[in-house]
Scaffold this active site. Structure first.
Site, PDB file in Angstrom:
ATOM      1  N   CYS A  78      71.088  24.986  25.447  1.00  0.00           N
ATOM      2  CA  CYS A  78      71.772  25.208  26.733  1.00  0.00           C
ATOM      3  C   CYS A  78      72.558  26.510  26.777  1.00  0.00           C
ATOM      4  CB  CYS A  78      72.699  24.041  27.040  1.00  0.00           C
ATOM      5  SG  CYS A  78      74.232  24.023  26.090  1.00  0.00           S
ATOM      6  N   CYS A 189      72.297  26.815  33.585  1.00  0.00           N
ATOM      7  CA  CYS A 189      73.383  26.508  34.507  1.00  0.00           C
ATOM      8  C   CYS A 189      72.846  25.447  35.452  1.00  0.00           C
ATOM      9  CB  CYS A 189      73.795  27.759  35.280  1.00  0.00           C
ATOM     10  SG  CYS A 189      74.958  27.391  36.605  1.00  0.00           S
ATOM     11  N   CYS A 191      74.642  24.348  38.157  1.00  0.00           N
ATOM     12  CA  CYS A 191      75.324  24.369  39.455  1.00  0.00           C
ATOM     13  C   CYS A 191      74.844  25.461  40.399  1.00  0.00           C
ATOM     14  CB  CYS A 191      76.820  24.589  39.265  1.00  0.00           C
ATOM     15  SG  CYS A 191      77.652  23.369  38.268  1.00  0.00           S
ATOM     16  N   LEU A 434      66.739  25.568   1.873  1.00  0.00           N
ATOM     17  CA  LEU A 434      66.934  26.949   2.317  1.00  0.00           C
ATOM     18  C   LEU A 434      67.242  26.940   3.812  1.00  0.00           C
ATOM     19  CD1 LEU A 434      64.084  28.908   0.508  1.00  0.00           C
ATOM     20  CD2 LEU A 434      66.267  28.065  -0.368  1.00  0.00           C
ATOM     21  N   GLY A 436      67.580  29.553   7.036  1.00  0.00           N
ATOM     22  CA  GLY A 436      67.471  30.913   7.586  1.00  0.00           C
ATOM     23  C   GLY A 436      68.307  30.971   8.856  1.00  0.00           C
ATOM     24  N   PHE A 519      59.310  32.386  22.845  1.00  0.00           N
ATOM     25  CA  PHE A 519      59.662  31.520  21.715  1.00  0.00           C
ATOM     26  C   PHE A 519      61.155  31.231  21.812  1.00  0.00           C
ATOM     27  CE2 PHE A 519      58.625  30.527  17.145  1.00  0.00           C
ATOM     28  CZ  PHE A 519      59.876  30.055  16.799  1.00  0.00           C
ATOM     29  N   GLU A 982      80.450   9.348  38.818  1.00  0.00           N
ATOM     30  CA  GLU A 982      81.099   8.571  39.877  1.00  0.00           C
ATOM     31  C   GLU A 982      81.484   7.200  39.354  1.00  0.00           C
ATOM     32  OE1 GLU A 982      78.962   8.536  43.580  1.00  0.00           O
ATOM     33  OE2 GLU A 982      80.253   6.993  44.437  1.00  0.00           O
ATOM     34  N   ARG A1060      70.670   3.887  51.206  1.00  0.00           N
ATOM     35  CA  ARG A1060      70.503   5.260  51.706  1.00  0.00           C
ATOM     36  C   ARG A1060      69.018   5.630  51.727  1.00  0.00           C
ATOM     37  NH1 ARG A1060      73.649   9.900  52.923  1.00  0.00           N
ATOM     38  NH2 ARG A1060      75.531   8.686  52.659  1.00  0.00           N
ATOM     39  N   GLU A1456      75.083  17.541  49.068  1.00  0.00           N
ATOM     40  CA  GLU A1456      73.800  16.886  48.808  1.00  0.00           C
ATOM     41  C   GLU A1456      72.643  17.335  49.711  1.00  0.00           C
ATOM     42  OE1 GLU A1456      74.766  12.431  47.735  1.00  0.00           O
ATOM     43  OE2 GLU A1456      76.234  13.224  49.137  1.00  0.00           O
TER      44      GLU A1456
HETATM   45  C1  LIG Z   1      66.351  25.542  21.004  1.00  0.00           C
HETATM   46  C2  LIG Z   1      65.180  25.740  20.092  1.00  0.00           C
HETATM   47  C3  LIG Z   1      64.036  26.303  20.616  1.00  0.00           C
HETATM   48  C4  LIG Z   1      62.931  26.493  19.786  1.00  0.00           C
HETATM   49  N1  LIG Z   1      61.814  27.016  20.329  1.00  0.00           N
HETATM   50  C5  LIG Z   1      60.715  27.177  19.557  1.00  0.00           C
HETATM   51  C6  LIG Z   1      59.534  27.715  20.122  1.00  0.00           C
HETATM   52  O1  LIG Z   1      59.494  28.084  21.294  1.00  0.00           O
HETATM   53  N2  LIG Z   1      58.455  27.814  19.318  1.00  0.00           N
HETATM   54  C7  LIG Z   1      58.479  27.419  18.021  1.00  0.00           C
HETATM   55  O2  LIG Z   1      57.467  27.530  17.338  1.00  0.00           O
HETATM   56  N3  LIG Z   1      59.607  26.920  17.458  1.00  0.00           N
HETATM   57  C8  LIG Z   1      60.720  26.790  18.198  1.00  0.00           C
HETATM   58  N4  LIG Z   1      61.844  26.264  17.645  1.00  0.00           N
HETATM   59  C9  LIG Z   1      61.845  25.864  16.240  1.00  0.00           C
HETATM   60  C10 LIG Z   1      62.500  26.905  15.299  1.00  0.00           C
HETATM   61  O3  LIG Z   1      63.312  27.771  16.011  1.00  0.00           O
HETATM   62  C11 LIG Z   1      61.493  27.715  14.574  1.00  0.00           C
HETATM   63  O4  LIG Z   1      60.713  26.899  13.766  1.00  0.00           O
HETATM   64  C12 LIG Z   1      62.092  28.843  13.747  1.00  0.00           C
HETATM   65  O5  LIG Z   1      61.116  29.756  13.431  1.00  0.00           O
HETATM   66  C13 LIG Z   1      62.755  28.374  12.475  1.00  0.00           C
HETATM   67  O6  LIG Z   1      63.310  29.483  11.815  1.00  0.00           O
HETATM   68  P1  LIG Z   1      64.716  29.411  11.118  1.00  0.00           P
HETATM   69  O7  LIG Z   1      64.905  30.681  10.387  1.00  0.00           O
HETATM   70  O8  LIG Z   1      65.766  29.083  12.093  1.00  0.00           O
HETATM   71  O9  LIG Z   1      64.492  28.196  10.141  1.00  0.00           O
HETATM   72  P2  LIG Z   1      65.527  27.253   9.453  1.00  0.00           P
HETATM   73  O10 LIG Z   1      65.959  26.189  10.378  1.00  0.00           O
HETATM   74  O11 LIG Z   1      66.576  28.014   8.796  1.00  0.00           O
HETATM   75  O12 LIG Z   1      64.572  26.615   8.351  1.00  0.00           O
HETATM   76  C14 LIG Z   1      63.442  25.862   8.704  1.00  0.00           C
HETATM   77  C15 LIG Z   1      62.709  25.450   7.438  1.00  0.00           C
HETATM   78  O13 LIG Z   1      62.215  26.605   6.790  1.00  0.00           O
HETATM   79  C16 LIG Z   1      62.664  26.659   5.451  1.00  0.00           C
HETATM   80  N5  LIG Z   1      62.802  28.059   5.093  1.00  0.00           N
HETATM   81  C17 LIG Z   1      63.543  29.004   5.744  1.00  0.00           C
HETATM   82  N6  LIG Z   1      63.387  30.180   5.129  1.00  0.00           N
HETATM   83  C18 LIG Z   1      62.560  30.004   4.092  1.00  0.00           C
HETATM   84  C19 LIG Z   1      62.022  30.842   3.082  1.00  0.00           C
HETATM   85  N7  LIG Z   1      62.294  32.131   3.031  1.00  0.00           N
HETATM   86  N8  LIG Z   1      61.195  30.290   2.182  1.00  0.00           N
HETATM   87  C20 LIG Z   1      60.892  28.984   2.220  1.00  0.00           C
HETATM   88  N9  LIG Z   1      61.365  28.137   3.139  1.00  0.00           N
HETATM   89  C21 LIG Z   1      62.179  28.644   4.068  1.00  0.00           C
HETATM   90  C22 LIG Z   1      63.930  25.845   5.464  1.00  0.00           C
HETATM   91  O14 LIG Z   1      64.243  25.334   4.184  1.00  0.00           O
HETATM   92  C23 LIG Z   1      63.595  24.761   6.439  1.00  0.00           C
HETATM   93  O15 LIG Z   1      62.877  23.746   5.833  1.00  0.00           O
HETATM   94  C24 LIG Z   1      62.977  26.091  18.432  1.00  0.00           C
HETATM   95  C25 LIG Z   1      64.148  25.540  17.912  1.00  0.00           C
HETATM   96  C26 LIG Z   1      65.239  25.376  18.732  1.00  0.00           C
HETATM   97  C27 LIG Z   1      66.500  24.791  18.176  1.00  0.00           C
HETATM   98  S1  FES Z   2      76.742  24.612  34.872  1.00  0.00           S
HETATM   99 FE1  FES Z   2      76.888  26.665  35.515  1.00  0.00          FE
HETATM  100  S2  FES Z   2      78.581  26.645  36.828  1.00  0.00           S
HETATM  101 FE2  FES Z   2      78.304  24.542  36.338  1.00  0.00          FE
HETATM  102  S1  FES Z   3      75.762  23.759  22.716  1.00  0.00           S
HETATM  103 FE1  FES Z   3      74.787  25.234  21.592  1.00  0.00          FE
HETATM  104  S2  FES Z   3      73.060  25.642  22.771  1.00  0.00           S
HETATM  105 FE2  FES Z   3      73.900  23.943  23.765  1.00  0.00          FE
END
Ligand SMILES: Cc1cc2nc3c(=O)[nH]c(=O)nc-3n(C[C@H](O)[C@H](O)[C@H](O)COP(=O)(O)OP(=O)(O)OC[C@H]3O[C@@H](n4cnc5c(N)ncnc54)[C@H](O)[C@@H]3O)c2cc1C
Ligand code: FES
Ligand code: FES
Length: 1525
Positions: A78, A189, A191, A434, A436, A519, A982, A1060, A1456
């Site tokens: 969010c 957002c 609103c 690990l 990242g 992504f 509400e 309603r 509304e």
């Molecule tokens: C809001 C949100 C949106 C997302 N959207 C997408 C999307 O659109 N498409 C998509 O594919 N994914 C998406 N993801 C998933 C995630 O973001 C991805 O998988 C991202 O690439 C993970 O990378 P990270 O560095 O954050 O991994 P981390 O969360 O830090 O780690 C993930 C895993 O990888 C391992 N790891 C990290 N680095 C290494 C390393 N060097 N060697 C070995 N293991 C390692 C960790 O131990 C863990 O098991 C989303 C996640 C969130 C929260």
């Molecule tokens: S959520 Fe954006 S102004 Fe309320």
């Molecule tokens: S509170 Fe962190 S993205 Fe929603």
């Protein structure tokens, strides 16, 4: 490092102690420091051995005065928690620069802050001295409830800071940067409808001012000057320093300790470093406004991105143009001025002598300004001076990362600084996790309760985060070797740069860049890594299919096997499982770039289809690579998919079929598609559901690939619309800002009174209130069954956990107190013997911290005996599972049971069954409450995020046994509510009150997003079974319908919602014979509740579906049909309310038709559809009317106000309404200021509370202003009357201070109460007598909208090309607020009817319970052109006055009514689908239920691919998800 002693309690697992033991030698030899050192808003912070469970957000929010960073979801979806990391980053040529990264503090590990500068909303400005971003968003109405605002400000802050080049001192920001580079795709957002935020952001759009900076200005920036300024700045910060935890060392301390000398010395380095800011070839190479980023180029690409966009109508010209770029003659934009101010934030200025960057507005202001004209708002902004921003702390230039280790016996964090250290650590403790970017790991920790004993932060290891591009020479390189944890934003940049460097040849890089653009959100891409994605092995990973198709591999290192290379295609062995050795670390990703052999051609492409284009996980994605010989024969091919099985899967059959075939032969395509459907023979019950759509997508994406390749080989052979994905331009739009009815205060466009506070993060919500002495936090114990008997509840394990103080459940209150309900009391606070839905509250644990309370709640053990559960309306009808309701409406023949004859007299009769799903409120602030008991007299202060103080007071009184006069239910503001607070907010305050009374301690609770979505109910899913009769020329004659809403397990307001619903199914149409029956279904889901529109949008959606069916059945034009059946004054509704002189729908339709150029656009759409096979357009114009009042809940149609004037003339105003972002407080202050004849700022409304206003109705039904406004007006009139003699005595210009003081001395009562009850209304159900029936509604708010859409027939994706709305809001009290309501409601309605889909598992668990799975519209979903206006004149062009209304200031409620108009997008899409079906010669009538998701749209098209992909449901198979409408 001194580790704490092992805990004594028996619940502690021994596993972590093993970790400590096995890692002790390493800790002692390498990880000597337990300190995290960073800067927070310019102040140095040293955290020694901090809580290892904390994220950065946990730390920030634990600090006094830093509550502006919000918790909205905790899963990165969010953006409410966005902060900016100011870091020094290295380029591949080893030069460095300062970058600003927006990140999600809710995911970011605290350890990651080490060595960086964390900037929160408080760091950039405050109300006294706001940052220009904060000021402009506030003044341009970009903040309503304000809960999202700090996060959005911070995302924009990162963008504008990165737009300033410190070397050239130029600021360059284009509209494209703001809208199309994904800088706002991680922020939601609920609103505003986003439009005003984008407009505010675009006031920063500038020309590149490089040429405008003269050399002498440059030379003025002397090193010494800068050093002095920094020294001053730092000194000032010392004075400003706010108290932090004792573990924190403020900068001041560091300063005194002698670091300042170092800082000064380092300042010279700052500038020498910035001068080394050498970039790769410009990453703007392919920029152009309006480009969709298609690999291979977009039709809108231009050679350079100057910020002036040939394709865009709006942004470049001027702010006025931005505010009103598509103006008809009737539209008048606000005037925007940039104030020249020298007092920019000088305390943190590093270069006061750097001239402020001029924006386009700045240039404008020199042009002659027209004189201010009455009725046109004037807006002034301070100039933006990029040089005056918060600096990168000097000592951080010198910072060298040290290996860190901190934690306790339960959890340890490590931060190695070299790859060798990491490999040794992994060898010593292979299961060390690990971390990242933590975008997977933290989600697992928070939502899957994974508890890693040892976590290792790897993103600060140079070898893992720094991609060395020296390998890339001009011309062809063999491969691109990316450092494994390079942040994805950087990977995106590298792909662009290398692609450009290699003459746009390695297609894989463009394909990867395209996948990365969509992504996650920007905050995710700024930290997440490819290694994290690959190691997670998610079957819907966006990059793995492409990497497999491209033949990429990973390099891994481990102590046992040293270095090895693994092809990615061999990596994934099962669902989210790889065959990586346990002790291995991914160090690099190798992507082959080698040039194809001579006389061969290689094509690599990637695709993704999700529910929402921005920031969404894929439903299906794909990576394709084909190698062709010079005869176009397939030499090699890889067809790889995500979302088609438990892992990333290569379509082997298809590959085998394709190899050796002639690519350009359409038979090859046919064979490949057949093979694909065999490769992916999904079963109906496939995990994740959508079997038919997934298969269709698999075929469609390959179909698009084949055509794209063919198009590139032989451009003339292919219809280019097959290959184009949906394109989005830069948005624009207008508001008609001229208000002829403007008065001194009322009618003016005054920004929301809290807007600036909200933009600076100073506005306080319940969870931001300071921690109370002895406060405890609640953690809810929730049912994990949809329907079951409770056999046993064992809470003792929870009580033994650290920090836990107690537990309450049904035994904690008398049985008769354990029941509540808004209309009927039918719901227990705590489950009593049985649970009736998944997520029902069984008990509550309370503990010292939220993390402890939540962990303890999970430790409560509950034994169940499962019972059969009913989830859907169909099942409820079958089982006759209804709540008593029985309301029906009869008109005409129905009154005398003559409907059969009425239908017999019709020329045509149509019947159908239509469904609409529910809608999650998704207010950004989840339900929160804080209860403070007063021991002395048993009284309680109950702070709650509620629309309903009275009901909160009532039930807290009930559960505590304390009379209502001792319960002060209070609410300052809510972070959005939309009806969701509400009634459903009430139980949480009550649970806390029970615990507070028991413990005599304050109690607090803020629901997690998933809890909130699971527990608190949604908009009702509704089903209509209808029959309509018409004459052959389309006159409506008879309507008979049964409407069923899915109430869930308790009644809440479901009956009233159904009321309603049946009173709005007429929409704007006269139907002489009507019989409507409402039914309220009892099921085993959460209790559905009020939601903006309260059943009316569902009903009007049925009406318009019925109208579509008639038009299609009779083959007549739908607009004609609508016009033919419109009500006329003198007609009666089915509830016998007369349509009176306040009937403006025909005028609205006429005026909107002209202003939107509807008729010619409709003709253009028809032409477009004839000429385009793969894109279809639709357009529609729909009216709406919405009844204002609490309908037959007559007692709620009352309000009170209390106005107190002090002797200085200032006024304290209390009324019964609550503020949830809708601007009620602002409007009420305007009404009071107008009535009392005083300035607006003389009036103050601090909050709503039951101690001030007794028996206040909930703020709902769009009647907040109507009811409270009249009460305020009455109170002010009383006061004004008492002051009249003094006004006469001192004259009209005397200040109120003089008058009030004189009245005070004369002992005049300066406090007055106002009370108002809505007259005229009072309909009684069943009254069919025209003479006696009283109106149900006080009046109708009316409106109409036109929407035009474009549909991608191959995927089901769509975009809204343009929307025009015109509303009759009477005489608006504050047009700016009303425009905000209209735009926000429309976009919410758009979400309801197109993308928001709640799904349950077969076990009755809500599956869509966070922003990751439940998609609300984002910045890129709003109409590309979005025009809003208000009705001003009648059909003859004479000004309307609405004097007949007798409402406050002759205004109309607006919260509304516009929501339903979001359905214009649905019905325009329906038209587009119809056009596609006609082309595909589908004869069956179209049944399109709401929401029109990409899945529904794609499958409705009915082309051969859909038929080929059909999935037959086998005996006993169930859909993976259940939709409950
Ligand atoms: C809001 C949100 C949106 C997302 N959207 C997408 C999307 O659109 N498409 C998509 O594919 N994914 C998406 N993801 C998933 C995630 O973001 C991805 O998988 C991202 O690439 C993970 O990378 P990270 O560095 O954050 O991994 P981390 O969360 O830090 O780690 C993930 C895993 O990888 C391992 N790891 C990290 N680095 C290494 C390393 N060097 N060697 C070995 N293991 C390692 C960790 O131990 C863990 O098991 C989303 C996640 C969130 C929260
Ligand atoms: S959520 Fe954006 S102004 Fe309320
Ligand atoms: S509170 Fe962190 S993205 Fe929603």
């Amino acid at each position: 490092m001194n580790l704490p002693k092992p805990p004594k309690s028996h619940w502690e697992s021994l596993r972590p102690r093993h970790a400590v033991e096995s890692l002790t030698p390493l800790i002692e030899s390498t990880y000597s420091s337990p300190d995290i050192t960073f800067y927070l808003n310019g102040i140095k912070v040293v955290l020694s051995n901090p809580n290892p469970h904390w994220t950065l957000l946990d730390f920030i929010r634990s600090q006094h005065g830093l509550k502006g960073t919000k918790l909205g979801c905790g899963e990165g979806g969010c953006g409410a928690c966005t902060v900016v990391l100011q870091t020094r980053s290295w380029r591949e040529d080893r030069t460095s620069k300062i970058t600003h990264l927006a990140i999600n503090a809710c995911l970011f590990p605290l350890v990651g802050a080490d060595g960086k500068h964390v900037i929160t909303i408080e760091g950039i400005g405050n109300v006294a001295n706001p940052h220009p971003l904060q000021e402009r968003i506030a003044k341009l109405h970009g903040s309503q409830c304000g809960f999202c605002t700090p996060g959005i400000v911070m995302s924009l802050y990162a963008l504008i800071r990165n737009s300033y080049d410190t070397v050239t001192q130029t600021f360059h920001l284009s509209s494209r940067d703001i809208e199309q580079e994904g800088h706002l795709d991680g922020n939601l957002c609920r609103c505003t409808g986003y439009k005003p935020i984008l407009q505010a952001a675009k006031t920063f759009v500038t020309e590149d001012l490089k040429a405008q900076l003269s050399d002498d200005i440059r030379t003025k920036i002397e090193k010494l000057d800068k050093i002095t300024t920094v020294a001053e700045a730092l000194e000032t910060r010392e004075v400003d320093s706010r108290p932090l935890d004792t573990s924190v060392t403020p900068l001041a301390t560091a300063w005194r300790a002698g670091e300042m000398g170092e800082s000064l010395q380092k300042m010279s380095e700052i500038y020498s470093h910035t001068e080394l800011d050498v970039l790769l070839p410009s990453d703007d190479g392919n920029r152009s406004n309006g480009s969709c980023g298609r690999p291979g180029g977009c039709c809108k690409d231009t050679p350079s991105d100057s910020g002036v966009t040939p394709c865009s109508k709006s942004p470049a010209e001027s702010p006025a143009a931005m505010l009103c770029s598509v103006l008809g003659e009737d539209h008048t934009p606000a005037k925007v001025k940039i104030k020249k101010e020298s007092d920019t934030n000088s305390t943190i200025s590093i270069s006061a002598n750097v001239p402020p960057v001029k924006s386009r507005e700045d240039a404008m202001k020199n042009q002659s300004q027209p004189h201010p004209q009455k009725g046109i708002p004037q807006v002034q902004f301070a100039e933006y001076a990029p040089g005056s921003e918060l600096i990168f702390p000097p000592t951080l230039w010198k910072y060298r990362p040290k290996p860190l280790c901190f934690g306790n016996e339960r959890k340890l964090w490590f931060r190695p600084t070299t790859l060798d250290q990491l490999v040794k650590l992994k060898s010593a403790y292979p299961s060390a996790k690990l971390v990242g970017g933590a975008s997977e790991v933290q989600v697992e920790v928070r939502f899957k309760n994974s508890d890693f004993a040892v976590s290792v932060y790897v993103s600060d290891i140079e070898e893992l985060k720094q991609t060395d591009l020296h390998q890339i020479k001009l011309g062809w390189a063999q491969e691109l070797q990316l450092a494994a944890n390079t942040p994805l934003t950087e990977v995106e940049r590298i792909c662009k740069a290398v692609y450009a460097k290699m003459d746009n040849k390695p297609m894989v890089l463009e394909a990867l860049r395209k996948q990365l653009r969509y992504f996650g959100g920007r905050q995710i891409r700024n930290v997440a890594s490819l290694a994290g994605n690959i190691a997670t092995a998610s079957p819907i990973s966006d990059v793995n299919p492409l990497l497999v198709a491209a033949g990429a591999s990973i390099v891994v290192r481990s102590q046992s096997k040293s270095e090895m290379q693994i092809p990615i295609k061999q990596l994934f062995i099962a669902y989210r499982t790889t065959n990586l050795p346990a002790d291995a670390v991914i160090t690099h990703i190798r992507i082959p770039l080698s040039a194809p052999a001579p006389r061969t051609r290689e094509f690599v492409k990637a695709y993704k289809q999700a529910k929402r284009k921005d920031d969404d996980i894929a439903i299906v994605n794909a990576g394709f690579r084909v190698l062709l010989d010079d005869g176009m024969e397939v030499m090699d091919v890889r067809v790889v998919y995500g979302g088609m099985g438990p892992t990333t899967i290569q379509a082997e059959r298809t590959r085998n079929v394709l190899i050796g075939k002639q690519w350009l032969n359409s038979e090859t395509l046919k064979l490949a598609l057949e093979a694909l459907s065999k490769d992916f023979d999904l079963s109906f019950s496939v995990p994740g559901g959508m079997a038919h759509y997934r298969r269709t997508l698999a075929l469609s994406l390959f179909f698009r690939f084949w055509h794209e390749v063919t198009h590139e080989l032989v451009p003339t052979r292919i219809d280019p619309t097959i290959t184009e994905e949906i394109h989005r331009d830069i948005s624009s739009g207008s508001r008609d800002d001229y208000n002829p009815n403007e008065q001194r205060v009322v009618g003016k466009q005054i920004p929301h009174l809290s807007a600036l506070k909200q933009c600076t993060g100073e506005a306080e919500y319940v969870d931001d209130m300071p921690r109370q002495d002895q406060e405890l936090i609640g953690g809810l114990v929730l049912s994990s069954k949809a329907h079951a008997k409770l056999l046993n509840i064992d809470w003792t394990p929870a009580l033994n956990m650290p920090g836990v103080v107690g537990y309450i459940d049904k035994h904690s209150i008398p049985k008769e107190a354990n029941i509540w309900g808004s209309v009927l009391k039918d719901e227990p606070f705590f489950a009593d013997n049985e649970v009736h839905f998944y997520g029902q509250v069984i008990g509550m644990v309370y503990a010292e911290t939220a993390l402890q309370a939540q962990a303890a709640a999970r430790a409560v053990k509950v034994d169940y005996e499962e019972l059969p559960a009913i989830l859907t309306i169909d099942k409820a009808i079958k089982a006759k599972s209804f709540f008593k309701h029985g309301k029906n409406l009869k008109k005409g023949a129905a009154i005398d049971f003559g409907m059969e004859k009425a239908f017999a007299d019709c020329d045509r009769v149509f019947e159908g069954r239509t469904r609409i799903g529910g809608q999650e409120h998704f207010y950004l602030e989840t339900n929160a409450s804080l209860v403070i008991p007063h021991v002395e007299d048993g009284s309680m202060e109950v702070w709650s995020s509620t629309q309903n103080c009275m009901e909160t007071q009532e039930f807290v009184s009930q559960v505590t046994g304390v009379p209502r006069n001792r319960i002060n239910a209070r609410v300052k503001r809510m972070g959005g509510a939309f009806g969701g607070k509400e009634s459903r907010s009430v139980p949480f305050a009550c649970l806390l009150a029970i615990a507070a009374k028991k413990e005599r301690r304050p109690m607090r609770l803020m629901l997690n997003r998933d809890e909130d979505m699971m527990l608190t109910g949604q908009r009702h899913p509704v089903q209509a079974r209808w029959k309509v009769g018409v004459s052959k020329d389309g006159k409506l004659l008879a309507l008979d319908a049964d409407l069923y809403d899915n109430a869930g397990f308790s009644q809440d307001m479901s009956g009233a919602v159904m009321d309603r619903c049946i009173t709005h199914i007429d929409n704007c149409y006269e139907i002489p014979n009507v019989h409507l029956r409402g039914h309220v279904c009892k099921t085993n889901i959460h209790s559905n509740t009020a939601y903006r529109g309260f059943g009316a949008p569902q009903a009007m959606y049925f009406t318009e579906t019925i109208m579509s069916n008639i038009a299609e059945g009779l083959k007549i034009d739908i607009d004609e049909l609508r016009l033919k059946n419109l009500y006329k004054p003198g007609n009666w509704t089915p509830f016998f309310q007369r349509i009176d002189e306040d009937w403006h729908i025909p005028t609205l339709l006429d005026q909107l038709r002209v202003s939107s150029d509807y008729d010619s656009r409709k003709a253009n759409v028809a032409r477009f559809n004839v000429n385009n096979k793969w894109k279809k357009r639709g357009i529609c114009l729909i009216p709406t009317k919405f009844g204002l009042s609490f309908a037959t809940a007559l007692h709620l149609n009352q309000a009170g106000a209390y106005v107190k004037m002090y002797a200085d003339g200032s006024v304290l105003l209390h009324h019964g309404g609550t503020e949830m972002g809708q601007g009620l407080y602002t409007k009420m202050c305007q009404v009071a200021a107008q009535e009392l004849g005083i300035p607006l700022d003389a009036i103050y409304t601090p909050e709503s509370q039951t101690y001030q206003i007794a028996n206040a109705s909930p703020t709902a039904a769009s009647s907040g202003s109507d009811l409270n406004g009249m009460a305020v007006k009455k109170a002010c009139k009383i006061l004004a009357e008492r002051l009249k003699p003094y006004r006469e005595k001192y004259g009209p210009d005397a200040p109120m201070s003089t008058i009030a003081h004189a009245a005070y001395l004369d002992r005049v009562n300066l406090a007055a109460n106002g009370f108002w009850q809505m007259p005229k209304i009072g309909y009684k159900w069943g009254d069919t007598d025209l003479e006696t029936a009283k109106p149900m509604y006080y009046y109708f708010t009316q409106g109409a909208a036109v929407s035009e859409v474009e549909l991608d027939v191959l995927t089901g994706d769509h975009t809204v090309l343009r929307t025009d709305i015109m509303m009759d809001v009477g005489q608006s009290i504050n047009p700016a607020i009303d425009y905000g309501q209209i735009e926000g409601a429309f976009v919410q309605g758009q979400g309801l009817f197109t993308m928001e889909e709640s799904l349950w598992t077969n076990k009755g668990e809500l599956a869509t319970r966070g922003p990751g799975t439940y998609k609300i519209p984002g910045f890129s979903d709003i109409p590309q052109v979005f025009n809003v206006s208000m009705l001003r004149n009648d059909g003859e062009g004479k000004p309307l006055t609405w004097k007949h209304l007798r409402s406050i200031q002759s205004s109309k409620g607006i919260g509304e009514p516009p929501l339903f108009l979001g359905a214009t997008v649905f019905f325009a899409l329906r038209e587009a689908v119809k056009a596609a079906r006609e082309m595909n010669m589908v004869k069956m009538p179209l049944v399109l239920d709401s929401p029109a998701t990409a899945e529904r749209l794609r499958l409705a098209v009915g082309d051969p691919l859909v038929n080929m992909a059909k999935v037959v449901k086998k005996e006993g198979e169930k859909n993976f998800f259940v939709s409950v409408a």
